[in-house]
Design an enzyme around this catalytic site. Structure first.
Site, PDB file in Angstrom:
ATOM      1  CG  ASP A  18      -5.035   3.376   0.435  1.00 17.03           C
ATOM      2  OD1 ASP A  18      -3.338   3.753   0.398  1.00 17.03           O
ATOM      3  OD2 ASP A  18      -5.555   2.335  -0.529  1.00 17.03           O
TER       4      ASP A  18
ATOM      5  CG  HIS B  64      -4.090  -1.134   0.136  1.00 18.75           C
ATOM      6  ND1 HIS B  64      -2.252  -1.354  -0.704  1.00 18.75           N
ATOM      7  CD2 HIS B  64      -3.984  -0.258  -0.436  1.00 18.75           C
ATOM      8  CE1 HIS B  64      -2.182  -0.073  -1.243  1.00 18.75           C
ATOM      9  NE2 HIS B  64      -3.074   0.489  -0.655  1.00 18.75           N
TER      10      HIS B  64
ATOM     11  CG  ASP C 249       0.042   3.109  -0.868  1.00 24.10           C
ATOM     12  OD1 ASP C 249      -0.824   2.477  -0.472  1.00 24.10           O
ATOM     13  OD2 ASP C 249      -0.114   3.954  -2.223  1.00 24.10           O
TER      14      ASP C 249
ATOM     15  CD  GLU D 148      -5.277   0.666  -3.797  1.00 21.98           C
ATOM     16  OE1 GLU D 148      -6.249   2.008  -4.270  1.00 21.98           O
ATOM     17  OE2 GLU D 148      -3.722   0.727  -4.259  1.00 21.98           O
ATOM     18  CD  GLU D 149      -0.841   0.968  -4.541  1.00 19.56           C
ATOM     19  OE1 GLU D 149      -1.197   1.641  -5.614  1.00 19.56           O
ATOM     20  OE2 GLU D 149      -0.131   1.560  -3.330  1.00 19.56           O
TER      21      GLU D 149
ATOM     22  CG  HIS E 186       2.379   4.713  -6.383  1.00 23.73           C
ATOM     23  ND1 HIS E 186       1.137   4.768  -6.982  1.00 23.73           N
ATOM     24  CD2 HIS E 186       1.288   4.292  -4.655  1.00 23.73           C
ATOM     25  CE1 HIS E 186       0.204   4.364  -6.694  1.00 23.73           C
ATOM     26  NE2 HIS E 186       0.377   4.320  -5.070  1.00 23.73           N
TER      27      HIS E 186
HETATM   28 ZN   LIG Z   1      -2.192   2.781  -1.275  1.00 25.49          ZN
END
Ligand SMILES: [Zn+2]
Length: 461
Positions: free
Chosen positions: A353, A279, A291, A325-326, A427
């Protein structure tokens, strides 16, 4: 009898030749990647020249344009965009902040959860009630929770070997905790960051409100400070501990955006597809390196490798940069919807991912034990020498997930890197290019290209 033996020995000979060809092709893929790999420099550009790229932002659009240009530069048969509307959540210009108010005032690190609402302009101050689970809310009931800030503090279960499972089992506190606490009259929610590591980084991530529910503000707190808050709450000598936090996030109207797709056309079955992707969007706190910048650059690299090998695929092969995606999965859903509308048959979809760490292998979602056994027997020995020989049952990924409903024969495959360090950066403000290792990233890209080659050459049944 004699004929049978001859037939058998020629079959063995043919299968030996096939194995030798496969083995040589895979060796060449790795050689090309480890000598001339481009994924690391592509990741550098994405992280340092564009940076964070949350859905709907100007930077997400820049990343889309970069991705399209990159794919076009590699001369694939087709590069195109798939328009899709995405949620547009912003953290807000003013600083977030939080203070534990006990016998002294302690400033702590928080980050609003994605899709959360803001606090009132001057923040919220309220007594805190610590819980370990959503179920505990029911036991405590409204009388105990009303007017308070609920503090979800269940840590990662360290007994899981693959950390993704620890994330999966602790994750309900973040996804569903705020909506659940609101039902019992809570005024805010603080969630222990979803990580095994003890540090000062708050880990954001999406929370899901429920339709017609009261939306209360929710934030992640760093693990060190979650422990501190928990200790203070248990010290009877202290006056009732209160928590203050302030955040300015908001959800704007949906914004136009795109998936970015590159395609090598199949020579025998142009309408059958093998898709590989990650993503393109990231959280807003850092560069989205692991990520999922790594998944993006590995996916396009897998196609580049096959192309520079002069490989002519039987089936069409696509690299897809999924958007959103998030905090919405709209890109993955759009891709599946268009595949269905255009009557494209997907044989397999691979998603990277879980970070760009040392490859271990791949997980196969919902395949029969017989198929998994044959994959292991035939391909395990080809991938194992490169450290990618784990071919196990497991999840595919959230971007490719929607394909399953639309295309029932598709095999969903998750790229499986070593998972021990992923949730150190996941994140957080620390998900930066410097934390990606060039060689680990490249080995992953080569393993993905090798698997695509094997699926395209031998099929998956
Ligand atoms: Zn991800």
């Amino acid at each position: 009898m004699k004929i049978k033996l001859t037939l058998l020995s020629s079959l063995i000979l043919v299968s030996g030749l096939v194995k030798a060809q496969d083995s040589l092709m895979i060796r060449n893929i790795y050689d090309e990647e480890l000598v001339n790999g481009q994924c690391y420099s592509n990741l550098h550009y994405l992280c340092k020249n564009i940076g964070q790229r949350i859905s709907g932002s100007e930077n997400a659009q820049k990343a889309i344009e970069w991705g399209k240009k990159l794919m076009e530069g590699y001369g694939f048969d087709k590069v195109f965009l798939q328009p899709v509307m995405v949620p547009h959540w912003v953290r807000g210009a003013k600083e977030e902040g939080a203070i534990i108010k006990g016998d002294q005032r302690i400033s702590v690190h928080i980050a609003a959860l994605g899709m959360s609402v803001a606090t009132p302009k001057n923040g919220i101050t309220a007594p805190v009630i610590e819980v370990q689970s959503l179920k505990e809310l029911e036991t405590l009931g409204k009388d105990a929770i009303q007017g308070k800030i609920v503090f979800f503090n269940r840590p990662f279960d360290p007994k899981f070997i693959e950390t993704l499972y620890a994330y999966g089992t602790a994750g309900d506190q973040r996804f569903a905790g705020p909506a659940a606490a609101a039902k019992f009259g809570a005024v805010g929610v603080i969630v222990r960051s979803l990580t095994e590591s003890l540090d000062y980084y708050p880990h954001t991530g999406a929370t899901l409100y429920v339709k017609d529910g009261v939306n209360i503000p929710a934030a992640a707190i760093s693990t060190i400070e979650a422990n501190k808050l928990s200790t203070m709450l248990k010290m009877r000598s202290l006056p009732a501990v209160k928590f203050y936090f302030k955040q300015n996030c908001q959800t704007l109207p949906d914004a136009p955006s795109f998936n970015v797709v590159a395609e090598m056309k199949g020579s025998e079955n142009p309408n059958k597809f093998i898709t590989v992707g990650g993503h393109l969007d990231s959280w807003d706190l850092a560069e989205g390196a692991h990520d999922d910048g790594t998944g993006i650059v590995q996916s396009v690299e897998a196609l580049r490798l096959l192309k520079v090998m002069g490989y002519k695929p039987k089936n069409s092969i696509r690299a897809v940069f999924f958007i959103n995606e998030e905090n919405g999965d709209r890109g993955g859903e759009k891709y599946a919807e268009l595949a269905n509308d255009n009557k494209e048959e997907h044989i397999a979809a691979i998603e990277s991912d879980l970070g760009g760490f040392t490859p271990r292998g791949f997980t196969f979602e919902g395949v029969s034990p017989a198929l998994l056994k044959s994959i292991n027997t035939n391909w395990g020995p080809l991938l194992a020498p490169y450290g990618s020989g784990v071919l196990a049952a497991g999840g595919g990924g959230s971007d490719i997930g929607p394909l399953k409903a639309k295309s029932k024969n598709v095999v969903l495959i998750g790229y499986l890197p070593d998972s021990q360090r992923y949730f150190d950066v996941h994140h957080t403000p620390n998900d930066v290019f410097e934390n990606v290792n060039k060689r680990e990233l490249e080995l992953g890209a080569a393993s993905m290209a090798s698997l695509i080659y094997l699926i395209d050459t031998h099929g998956l049944n």
